[in-house]
Design a protein around this motif. Structure first.
Motif, PDB file in Angstrom:
ATOM      1  N   MET A  70      89.299  -3.542  84.828  1.00 49.01           N
ATOM      2  CA  MET A  70      88.466  -2.963  83.795  1.00 49.01           C
ATOM      3  C   MET A  70      87.087  -3.602  83.887  1.00 49.01           C
ATOM      4  N   THR A  71      86.085  -2.735  83.827  1.00 46.86           N
ATOM      5  CA  THR A  71      84.704  -3.175  83.902  1.00 46.86           C
ATOM      6  C   THR A  71      84.053  -2.984  82.546  1.00 46.86           C
ATOM      7  N   THR A  72      83.223  -3.939  82.135  1.00 49.41           N
ATOM      8  CA  THR A  72      82.448  -3.795  80.910  1.00 49.41           C
ATOM      9  C   THR A  72      80.975  -3.851  81.277  1.00 49.41           C
ATOM     10  N   VAL A  73      80.214  -2.855  80.805  1.00 45.54           N
ATOM     11  CA  VAL A  73      78.776  -2.801  81.088  1.00 45.54           C
ATOM     12  C   VAL A  73      78.029  -2.557  79.787  1.00 45.54           C
TER      13      VAL A  73
ATOM     14  N   VAL B 200      74.823  -0.766  77.626  1.00 46.44           N
ATOM     15  CA  VAL B 200      74.315   0.604  77.596  1.00 46.44           C
ATOM     16  C   VAL B 200      73.257   0.836  78.663  1.00 46.44           C
ATOM     17  N   ARG B 201      72.356  -0.093  78.815  1.00 44.97           N
ATOM     18  CA  ARG B 201      71.272   0.081  79.794  1.00 44.97           C
ATOM     19  C   ARG B 201      71.835   0.239  81.204  1.00 44.97           C
ATOM     20  N   GLU B 202      72.769  -0.633  81.565  1.00 46.87           N
ATOM     21  CA  GLU B 202      73.377  -0.537  82.893  1.00 46.87           C
ATOM     22  C   GLU B 202      74.142   0.774  83.033  1.00 46.87           C
ATOM     23  N   ALA B 203      74.828   1.200  81.987  1.00 47.39           N
ATOM     24  CA  ALA B 203      75.579   2.448  82.037  1.00 47.39           C
ATOM     25  C   ALA B 203      74.642   3.628  82.288  1.00 47.39           C
ATOM     26  N   LYS B 204      73.472   3.596  81.650  1.00 50.67           N
ATOM     27  CA  LYS B 204      72.509   4.684  81.831  1.00 50.67           C
ATOM     28  C   LYS B 204      71.977   4.720  83.262  1.00 50.67           C
ATOM     29  N   THR B 205      71.724   3.568  83.845  1.00 43.48           N
ATOM     30  CA  THR B 205      71.135   3.541  85.185  1.00 43.48           C
ATOM     31  C   THR B 205      72.176   3.656  86.296  1.00 43.48           C
ATOM     32  N   GLN B 206      73.425   3.331  85.995  1.00 40.69           N
ATOM     33  CA  GLN B 206      74.475   3.325  87.016  1.00 40.69           C
ATOM     34  C   GLN B 206      75.598   4.325  86.732  1.00 40.69           C
ATOM     35  N   LEU B 207      75.292   5.387  86.010  1.00 40.75           N
ATOM     36  CA  LEU B 207      76.336   6.315  85.590  1.00 40.75           C
ATOM     37  C   LEU B 207      77.136   6.878  86.763  1.00 40.75           C
ATOM     38  N   SER B 208      76.478   7.272  87.828  1.00 41.94           N
ATOM     39  CA  SER B 208      77.200   7.837  88.970  1.00 41.94           C
ATOM     40  C   SER B 208      78.193   6.839  89.551  1.00 41.94           C
ATOM     41  N   ARG B 209      77.772   5.591  89.694  1.00 41.25           N
ATOM     42  CA  ARG B 209      78.673   4.559  90.221  1.00 41.25           C
ATOM     43  C   ARG B 209      79.847   4.336  89.274  1.00 41.25           C
TER      44      ARG B 209
ATOM     45  N   GLU C 226      86.866   7.727  88.426  1.00 38.36           N
ATOM     46  CA  GLU C 226      87.621   8.671  89.259  1.00 38.36           C
ATOM     47  C   GLU C 226      88.659   7.953  90.111  1.00 38.36           C
ATOM     48  N   ALA C 227      88.369   6.709  90.458  1.00 39.40           N
ATOM     49  CA  ALA C 227      89.307   5.906  91.249  1.00 39.40           C
ATOM     50  C   ALA C 227      90.411   5.308  90.379  1.00 39.40           C
ATOM     51  N   GLY C 228      90.350   5.574  89.059  1.00 39.66           N
ATOM     52  CA  GLY C 228      91.408   5.111  88.175  1.00 39.66           C
ATOM     53  C   GLY C 228      91.059   3.914  87.320  1.00 39.66           C
ATOM     54  N   GLU C 229      89.859   3.396  87.480  1.00 42.41           N
ATOM     55  CA  GLU C 229      89.461   2.220  86.695  1.00 42.41           C
ATOM     56  C   GLU C 229      88.944   2.644  85.321  1.00 42.41           C
ATOM     57  N   GLU C 230      89.129   1.789  84.363  1.00 45.28           N
ATOM     58  CA  GLU C 230      88.602   2.006  83.014  1.00 45.28           C
ATOM     59  C   GLU C 230      87.280   1.253  82.886  1.00 45.28           C
ATOM     60  N   VAL C 231      86.285   1.887  82.269  1.00 46.30           N
ATOM     61  CA  VAL C 231      84.981   1.266  82.086  1.00 46.30           C
ATOM     62  C   VAL C 231      84.672   1.236  80.597  1.00 46.30           C
ATOM     63  N   ILE C 232      84.319   0.064  80.101  1.00 47.00           N
ATOM     64  CA  ILE C 232      83.943  -0.110  78.703  1.00 47.00           C
ATOM     65  C   ILE C 232      82.423  -0.205  78.626  1.00 47.00           C
ATOM     66  N   ILE C 233      81.835   0.558  77.707  1.00 51.29           N
ATOM     67  CA  ILE C 233      80.387   0.478  77.480  1.00 51.29           C
ATOM     68  C   ILE C 233      80.177  -0.279  76.178  1.00 51.29           C
ATOM     69  N   ALA C 234      79.340  -1.320  76.255  1.00 47.28           N
ATOM     70  CA  ALA C 234      79.114  -2.184  75.099  1.00 47.28           C
ATOM     71  C   ALA C 234      77.654  -2.138  74.668  1.00 47.28           C
ATOM     72  N   ARG C 235      77.454  -2.345  73.368  1.00 47.14           N
ATOM     73  CA  ARG C 235      76.105  -2.481  72.818  1.00 47.14           C
ATOM     74  C   ARG C 235      76.062  -3.845  72.134  1.00 47.14           C
TER      75      ARG C 235
END
Length: 77
Positions: A1-4, A6-15, A21-30
């Motif tokens: 599980m990855t935590t990023v 908001v800023r990183e999520a906005k700039t790295q959304l495709s990644r 898609e590979a099955g990993e869960e991503v948490i977006i934090a503020r």
């Protein structure tokens, strides 16, 4: 599980989407607090008519006209 954040999520959304898609869960934090979770969408599957047959029943009273007072309430009168 990855935590990023908001800023990183906005700039790295495709990644991040590729990770999901590979099955990993991503948490977006503020401000260090988890706000949202990105998870893969699972196919819903095709709906099959009749799958609830025998599991539910509708009483005959359902088809009777509503009493006048209740009908007025539904119609906003």
């Amino acid at each position: 599980m990855t935590t990023v954040n908001v800023r990183e999520a906005k700039t790295q959304l495709s990644r991040l989407l590729a990770q999901v898609e590979a099955g990993e869960e991503v948490i977006i934090a503020r401000n260090g607090k988890p706000v949202a979770r990105l998870v893969p969408c699972r196919p819903q599957g095709k709906r099959q008519p009749g799958t609830m047959k025998g599991l539910i029943s509708i009483d005959e009273r359902f088809f009777e006209p509503l009493p006048e007072e209740e009908l007025r309430l539904w119609e906003g009168r």
